[in-house]
Design an enzyme around this catalytic site. Structure first.
Site, mmCIF file in Angstrom:
data_model
loop_
_atom_site.group_PDB
_atom_site.id
_atom_site.type_symbol
_atom_site.label_atom_id
_atom_site.label_comp_id
_atom_site.label_asym_id
_atom_site.label_seq_id
_atom_site.Cartn_x
_atom_site.Cartn_y
_atom_site.Cartn_z
ATOM 1 C CG PHE A 1 -1.989 0.963 1.263
ATOM 2 C CD1 PHE A 1 -3.163 0.709 0.573
ATOM 3 C CD2 PHE A 1 -1.873 2.145 1.972
ATOM 4 C CE1 PHE A 1 -4.203 1.632 0.589
ATOM 5 C CE2 PHE A 1 -2.911 3.069 1.997
ATOM 6 C CZ PHE A 1 -4.081 2.812 1.301
ATOM 7 C CG ASP B 1 0.161 -3.084 6.831
ATOM 8 O OD1 ASP B 1 -0.937 -3.469 7.283
ATOM 9 O OD2 ASP B 1 0.405 -1.900 6.530
ATOM 10 C CE1 TYR C 1 -8.963 1.953 7.438
ATOM 11 C CE2 TYR C 1 -7.925 2.742 9.436
ATOM 12 C CZ TYR C 1 -7.879 2.498 8.078
ATOM 13 O OH TYR C 1 -6.740 2.807 7.383
ATOM 14 C CE LYS C 2 -7.731 -0.639 5.052
ATOM 15 N NZ LYS C 2 -6.273 -0.626 4.809
ATOM 16 N NE ARG D 1 -10.263 -2.175 -2.732
ATOM 17 C CZ ARG D 1 -9.637 -1.673 -1.660
ATOM 18 N NH1 ARG D 1 -8.459 -2.126 -1.318
ATOM 19 N NH2 ARG D 1 -10.181 -0.704 -0.966
HETATM 20 C C1 LIG Z 1 -5.633 0.704 4.769
HETATM 21 C C2 LIG Z 1 -4.151 0.619 4.795
HETATM 22 C C3 LIG Z 1 -3.371 1.642 5.351
HETATM 23 C C4 LIG Z 1 -3.992 2.908 5.870
HETATM 24 O O1 LIG Z 1 -3.181 3.577 6.784
HETATM 25 P P1 LIG Z 1 -3.840 4.672 7.749
HETATM 26 O O2 LIG Z 1 -2.722 5.307 8.435
HETATM 27 O O3 LIG Z 1 -4.791 3.954 8.648
HETATM 28 O O4 LIG Z 1 -4.598 5.613 6.864
HETATM 29 C C5 LIG Z 1 -2.008 1.442 5.419
HETATM 30 N N1 LIG Z 1 -1.424 0.323 4.940
HETATM 31 C C6 LIG Z 1 -2.146 -0.666 4.365
HETATM 32 C C7 LIG Z 1 -1.467 -1.880 3.847
HETATM 33 C C8 LIG Z 1 -3.532 -0.545 4.262
HETATM 34 O O5 LIG Z 1 -4.242 -1.502 3.683
#
Ligand SMILES: *Cc1c(COP(=O)(O)O)cnc(C)c1O
Length: 396
Positions: free
Chosen positions: A108, A183, A208-209, A355
């Site tokens: 990400f 992660d 939050y996911k 998605r």
């Molecule tokens: C959703 C997601 C994030 C989001 O990071 P935030 O700091 O919570 O905005 C980061 N890394 C990955 C791999 C994600 O899927």
């Protein structure tokens, strides 16, 4: 499996729990309780009387079984981007003679951005600088060597749903003396993770996911217990101090996982997380995973049969896939908007990825069939081909 534990607007098929989980029914009352009975009446004394101060650890312990971690190894706080930075900096400090951060193109962006920012802040122009090496996901193992300090990977790819073999890559990293940082943003609450077993040093993720704790809910960090007393927290905030209320002039890290705390935790959002975790009291993540595979298989079969214009972008083999399915189509953005207009919520990731997340807690076979039928109709009569559906919003 637990449909009545969530608020789902009438007529909506929500296939975006991989981005933001729906609201657990008990979250509203729990947050209201924290607002009305605690914040309003207890004020500052809430930190002790309502246990706010210890919530990051308490919630970490509640979350731990979902990621195969033991008590006292997980703490809640901050955002995932910050936790990535913190774990990455701690990893680098464990391997001072090595200079490479190894990651992959499927990571990400924020994870890679945080690495870039960290490297920049360490660069004084005189010593050998750190380097971020970003390779193809399939070739990670080939790039593990003595120059690599840390392997920083996202377990499940946010775009394709492709899942790394965490145990195997961690073992290969360790063979070369490389620290493993995972992660789990798209894994926690979606599928079983075995942190203790795989022996990774660090893991981070958001709530939050698939954990449904609401927009802006705090992240989590895991540190392997045998290194928890020596890991440098990097972001050395007062709440990670061994004695925050001594107000010492100098920082001294708290023992174990407590040191990964930074500053004041988000009390209201932690109340929502606490409520969201209730769901797991009587649902097993193993059952969630097997049902999720059934749902994603069904969706792939149905969509491939009904919508030949769409190309599967996720691994066909369920064992290599997380809890989402992606397809590509040039006008994917417009198709997603047309779907949303019909009550099927998926999302779009540039340049052309549609998605769909499948969360058995509140999605069933019937929802999958309905969503596929609506998608088929949109594709067959090209109802996506309207200017209104091509207008991009800030969040896609
Ligand atoms: C959703 C997601 C994030 C989001 O990071 P935030 O700091 O919570 O905005 C980061 N890394 C990955 C791999 C994600 O899927």
């Amino acid at each position: 499996m637990k449909k009545d534990a969530f608020y789902l607007p009438q007529g909506m098929i929500y296939l975006d729990g991989n981005s933001l989980g729906p609201m657990p029914v008990n979250a509203a009352s729990r947050v209201q309780h924290t607002v009305n009975d605690e914040w309003k009446n207890l004020l500052i004394t809430g930190w002790n009387k309502a246990g706010w101060y210890h919530q990051p650890r308490v919630l970490g312990d509640r979350l731990a079984p979902l990621i195969g971690a033991t008590e006292g190894t997980v703490v809640i706080g901050d955002t995932l981007s910050i936790k990535v930075y913190q774990a990455l900096a701690a990893s680098l400090q464990m391997r001072p003679k090595r200079h490479v951060i190894l990651s992959d193109t499927g990571n990400f962006p924020t994870d890679l951005y945080m690495a870039e920012g960290l490297i920049k802040s360490f660069d004084r122009g005189d010593s050998p600088t750190l380097e971020l090496k970003v390779v193809e996901p399939e070739s990670i193992a080939d790039h593990l060597d003595e120059s690599v300090a840390v392997m920083m990977l996202t377990h499940v790819d946010y775009r394709t749903g492709r899942m790394h073999d965490m145990a195997e890559l961690t073992r290969k990293a360790h063979d070369k003396g490389v620290v493993a940082l995972w992660d789990l943003a798209h894994s926690a609450g979606a599928l079983p993770v075995h942190l203790t077993e795989c022996k990774a040093e660090f893991a981070v993720g958001c709530t939050y996911k698939y954990l449904n704790a609401g927009p802006g809910s705090p992240a989590f960090i895991y540190v392997r217990p045998d290194i928890a007393d020596s890991a440098e927290p990097a972001l050395s905030g007062w709440m990670g101090h061994s004695n925050p209320f001594a107000f010492d002039r100098h920082y001294q890290a708290a023992p174990a996982i407590e040191r990964m705390r930074i500053g004041t935790p988000p009390v209201l959002q932690m109340a929502a997380l606490d409520a969201a975790l209730d769901v797991w009291d009587d649902v097993s993540i193993v059952d969630v995973r097997s049902k999720s595979i059934e749902l994603t298989e069904l969706f792939i079969d149905e969509v491939e049969r009904r919508c030949p214009e769409l190309t599967l972008h996720s691994p066909r083999d369920a064992a290599q896939r997380g809890s989402q399915v992606s397809f590509t189509f040039d006008e994917g953005y417009a198709v997603i908007q047309a779907l949303i207009a019909e009550g099927v919520i998926g999302d779009f990731r540039a340049p052309d990825v549609l998605r769909f997340g499948f969360t058995p807690l509140y999605i069933d076979n019937d929802d999958v069939l309905k969503a596929a039928t609506i998608l088929e109709k949109i594709m067959a009569n090209r109802s996506w081909d309207q200017p209104a559906y091509k207008q991009r919003s800030a969040v896609t």
